[in-house]
Structure formats: C-alpha cells, structure tokens
Design a protein around this motif. Sequence first.
Motif, PDB file in Angstrom:
ATOM      1  N   VAL A 145       0.872  -1.177   0.000  1.00 55.20           N
ATOM      2  CA  VAL A 145       0.000   0.000   0.000  1.00 55.20           C
ATOM      3  C   VAL A 145       0.907   1.224   0.000  1.00 55.20           C
ATOM      4  O   VAL A 145       1.424   1.632   1.034  1.00 55.20           O
ATOM      5  N   ASN A 146       1.121   1.757  -1.182  1.00 54.19           N
ATOM      6  CA  ASN A 146       2.069   2.864  -1.318  1.00 54.19           C
ATOM      7  C   ASN A 146       1.463   4.167  -0.799  1.00 54.19           C
ATOM      8  O   ASN A 146       0.293   4.456  -1.045  1.00 54.19           O
ATOM      9  N   PRO A 147       2.266   4.952  -0.077  1.00 56.69           N
ATOM     10  CA  PRO A 147       1.756   6.225   0.447  1.00 56.69           C
ATOM     11  C   PRO A 147       1.305   7.158  -0.675  1.00 56.69           C
ATOM     12  O   PRO A 147       1.959   7.260  -1.707  1.00 56.69           O
ATOM     13  N   VAL A 148       0.159   7.789  -0.488  1.00 55.70           N
ATOM     14  CA  VAL A 148      -0.346   8.808  -1.406  1.00 55.70           C
ATOM     15  C   VAL A 148      -0.458  10.107  -0.616  1.00 55.70           C
ATOM     16  O   VAL A 148      -1.134  10.150   0.420  1.00 55.70           O
ATOM     17  N   GLN A 149       0.205  11.141  -1.082  1.00 56.74           N
ATOM     18  CA  GLN A 149       0.179  12.423  -0.371  1.00 56.74           C
ATOM     19  C   GLN A 149      -1.265  12.906  -0.215  1.00 56.74           C
ATOM     20  O   GLN A 149      -1.990  13.028  -1.192  1.00 56.74           O
ATOM     21  N   GLY A 150      -1.677  13.152   1.015  1.00 55.22           N
ATOM     22  CA  GLY A 150      -3.029  13.648   1.267  1.00 55.22           C
ATOM     23  C   GLY A 150      -4.093  12.571   1.303  1.00 55.22           C
ATOM     24  O   GLY A 150      -5.278  12.868   1.475  1.00 55.22           O
ATOM     25  N   GLY A 151      -3.699  11.313   1.150  1.00 56.37           N
ATOM     26  CA  GLY A 151      -4.681  10.224   1.173  1.00 56.37           C
ATOM     27  C   GLY A 151      -4.979   9.754   2.592  1.00 56.37           C
ATOM     28  O   GLY A 151      -4.120   9.817   3.472  1.00 56.37           O
ATOM     29  N   ILE A 152      -6.194   9.302   2.801  1.00 54.00           N
ATOM     30  CA  ILE A 152      -6.581   8.648   4.054  1.00 54.00           C
ATOM     31  C   ILE A 152      -7.012   7.228   3.698  1.00 54.00           C
ATOM     32  O   ILE A 152      -7.896   7.030   2.856  1.00 54.00           O
ATOM     33  N   ILE A 153      -6.365   6.253   4.303  1.00 57.88           N
ATOM     34  CA  ILE A 153      -6.701   4.845   4.044  1.00 57.88           C
ATOM     35  C   ILE A 153      -7.854   4.436   4.949  1.00 57.88           C
ATOM     36  O   ILE A 153      -7.888   4.789   6.134  1.00 57.88           O
ATOM     37  N   VAL A 154      -8.798   3.708   4.382  1.00 60.22           N
ATOM     38  CA  VAL A 154      -9.944   3.196   5.140  1.00 60.22           C
ATOM     39  C   VAL A 154      -9.903   1.682   5.045  1.00 60.22           C
ATOM     40  O   VAL A 154      -9.715   1.138   3.951  1.00 60.22           O
ATOM     41  N   ASN A 155     -10.027   0.998   6.173  1.00 65.42           N
ATOM     42  CA  ASN A 155     -10.193  -0.445   6.053  1.00 65.42           C
ATOM     43  C   ASN A 155     -11.346  -0.946   6.904  1.00 65.42           C
ATOM     44  O   ASN A 155     -11.692  -0.381   7.933  1.00 65.42           O
ATOM     45  N   ILE A 156     -11.962  -2.001   6.406  1.00 65.86           N
ATOM     46  CA  ILE A 156     -13.139  -2.592   7.039  1.00 65.86           C
ATOM     47  C   ILE A 156     -12.690  -3.510   8.172  1.00 65.86           C
ATOM     48  O   ILE A 156     -11.773  -4.313   8.002  1.00 65.86           O
ATOM     49  N   GLY A 157     -13.346  -3.396   9.327  1.00 68.11           N
ATOM     50  CA  GLY A 157     -13.021  -4.238  10.466  1.00 68.11           C
ATOM     51  C   GLY A 157     -13.973  -5.419  10.594  1.00 68.11           C
ATOM     52  O   GLY A 157     -15.001  -5.498   9.914  1.00 68.11           O
ATOM     53  N   ASP A 158     -13.607  -6.333  11.487  1.00 71.32           N
ATOM     54  CA  ASP A 158     -14.405  -7.543  11.706  1.00 71.32           C
ATOM     55  C   ASP A 158     -15.853  -7.221  12.079  1.00 71.32           C
ATOM     56  O   ASP A 158     -16.784  -7.906  11.638  1.00 71.32           O
ATOM     57  N   PHE A 159     -16.045  -6.199  12.908  1.00 73.88           N
ATOM     58  CA  PHE A 159     -17.386  -5.866  13.379  1.00 73.88           C
ATOM     59  C   PHE A 159     -18.307  -5.537  12.206  1.00 73.88           C
ATOM     60  O   PHE A 159     -19.452  -6.000  12.139  1.00 73.88           O
ATOM     61  N   LEU A 160     -17.788  -4.746  11.254  1.00 75.89           N
ATOM     62  CA  LEU A 160     -18.617  -4.361  10.111  1.00 75.89           C
ATOM     63  C   LEU A 160     -18.849  -5.554   9.182  1.00 75.89           C
ATOM     64  O   LEU A 160     -19.924  -5.675   8.583  1.00 75.89           O
ATOM     65  N   GLN A 161     -17.875  -6.451   9.067  1.00 80.74           N
ATOM     66  CA  GLN A 161     -18.107  -7.655   8.265  1.00 80.74           C
ATOM     67  C   GLN A 161     -19.293  -8.442   8.839  1.00 80.74           C
ATOM     68  O   GLN A 161     -20.154  -8.919   8.098  1.00 80.74           O
ATOM     69  N   ILE A 162     -19.335  -8.544  10.162  1.00 82.66           N
ATOM     70  CA  ILE A 162     -20.402  -9.330  10.799  1.00 82.66           C
ATOM     71  C   ILE A 162     -21.756  -8.649  10.651  1.00 82.66           C
ATOM     72  O   ILE A 162     -22.724  -9.269  10.214  1.00 82.66           O
TER      73      ILE A 162
END
Length: 364
Positions: A262-279
């Motif tokens: 996951v290469n850094p992107v200037q000004g980017g915010i990474i979002v990832n889904i957690g276990d709770f939302l999968q359920i």
Amino acid sequence: MAAITSGYDRVKAVKEFDESKMGVKGLSDSGIKTIPQIFIHPQQTLSDIKSTSKQTTSIPLIDLSNVASPNHRPNIIKQIKEAAKTWGFFQIINHNVNVSSLDNTINAIESFHNQPHETKSKYYKRDEGRGVMYASNNDLYRTNAASWHDSLQAWMAPEAPKAEELPEICRKEMVEWDFHAAGVAEVVFELLSEGLGLERGKLKELSFCETRVIVGHCYPYCPQPDLTMGITPHTDPCAITLLLQNQVPGLQVKYEGEWVDVNPVQGGIIVNIGDFLQIISNGEYSSVQHRVLANSNKKSRISIVMFLNLSKWRGEGYHGPLPELLSPEKPPVYRDFTTQEFIENFYSKGIDAKSFVDKVKIQN
C-alpha cells in the motif's frame, strides 16, 4: 534464522524489555546491530516477507470531491461498496481535510516518538482499554514473538482525555485529528450504509462514530528486518479504521492470496473494514488481513490509526447481522454476540486474523 540461545528465558526477557520503557525506538537509537531474541519470529511467519515493488495493482483510490453531487454520489457509493467487498481497503482523496493538517498530525506523532526514552517513559504503561498509553506492542505479554514497533494510544471518545493527559508535543494535533477524522468517518459510514441499501444515517445511528481510539505507531529502523515483523498479519476488530502514513513504505494488504504494497499517497486517508462491520453487514463487506514489514529505512515509518466502533449496544447488550439485511434468500451468516464476548476475544490473545468472525460464524 537465528538460533535460540541456550537457557533463554522468554518471560524474563519480555519483562526486562518492558520495564526498561525504552521501546524499540530506544533500542534502535542505541545503535544495536542484532535484535533481542523476543523479536525473532518463526520461519513460517517470515517465509513471504518481501516488498512487491513490481506490482501493477494496489488498493482502490476513491475521489470524494463530488460526494455531495446527486449526479456523482451513486458512482462513489458503487466504488466504495466494491472496494469494501473485494479489497476490504481503499484510499480516499479530496475528503475536505487539508493535507497540511494530515502532515502536521504525522509530524507531531513522529516528534513524540523522537524524544529521548527518558522523556516518553512517563507515559509508558499497560492500561489498554482507556486513557492515554505509550508502550511497545500492546499484546507484548500475549504473543509468542514481539514486533518492531512502539505506539502512543489515546481513547478520544466516548470519554475524551483531559488535555494534560495527552503529551504536550502532539496534544493540539491529536485533538484536531480526532475532530477531522470523526467528520471523515461520518461521510464514509454514510457511503457504506447506502452501499448496503440502508438509509444514509443508519450506521451513524448505531453509534459507530462514537468510540474512537487514536494509535500513533512508530516503526523505527530495524537492523535485522528479515528476522522480525513491524506488525504481524491481522484484521482489525472494530467497524472501520482510518489510517494516515508518512512516506516510508511497509504496509501490505492480502489480496487474492498475495501480499500487495500500500504505497503512500500524499493527502490520502486509508480506510479499512473491520471484523465488526463484516459481521453486521452479514458478510457483504470484508475485513482483510494486513501487516507491516519491519523497517529497513533509516527514517522511521509513522502511521496514525483511528479505530472506530459503536458506543451503544442494543438494549440486551448484543449485536449481530443487521435485521434489515436478512431475508429467506439471505439468512444470517453470523450469530448474535455480546459485548463481553467481543471484548474478551480481543484481550485474551495476541492480534490475529478474523478469530472473532470465525467464532460467531454459523456453521452449516
């Protein structure tokens, strides 16, 4: 692979490292050439640690600049839904937070970690579930091999820390990032909610923006990066995670059986889904394994993670797949679970991948 030293007492070595309050940054700054035994991982963990610099694929990059436009919003929802289902990770740009604010937050956390360990040590403790804590490896006593990172952790909501509890060197920036990140999270939850065919405010109504923990990780230079990990492969237990990172690489996501940088992107915010939302999405969205390689760069890798989860459980204190998403054609994939089950699963072991998802999965 380094040989295990004869007469090695792991419990004693872990305790001595922890009580030194040096963290791995202190070890790195001291100029060590070999890493302590407690950080050496088994060969099966290390067998595929490499950067895939020639990769042609990466996590989806989603532009939110027209998110309020009735013409563009449906396409953004579609992109978010697809990314949350297939990758479990995506990066957003044009999210209404100034890039300078993101950079200030990263720089402030780096400044905290760059202090002498004698200065940081007053914050060093193991009290994970509340307040402000600086430590190396939150699961140090629950895992078989420590990883090469230190963390500053602050619970920002539902109960905010007193200003003086936050280190002065990064206090202003942490409070500001909490404010901005809560706003970004609200927009992301709206898009994820609409992606499930629910009302725009459904996930917010469930209080998913109301438990917020900021964790500022530092991955300092490691003299033997082929013997350890920055963070081992895991999924996040929360609903979603927002992540900022500096320009030092290391984060990888598991996609179609391969580790992808996951290469850094200037000004980017990474979002990832957690276990709770999968359920609660009944498997419509996926939490995905990710890891951080030990840092071979002289400059420290800094990442700032905000974990978001609900603050209000249902009246009976349980949760499970949202009833609105269930039908005879789409029966529940997961059973309901209690607050206590969820918390105990996290604090009973080292970080891992989907252990809770697997625990509540309904077996056919």
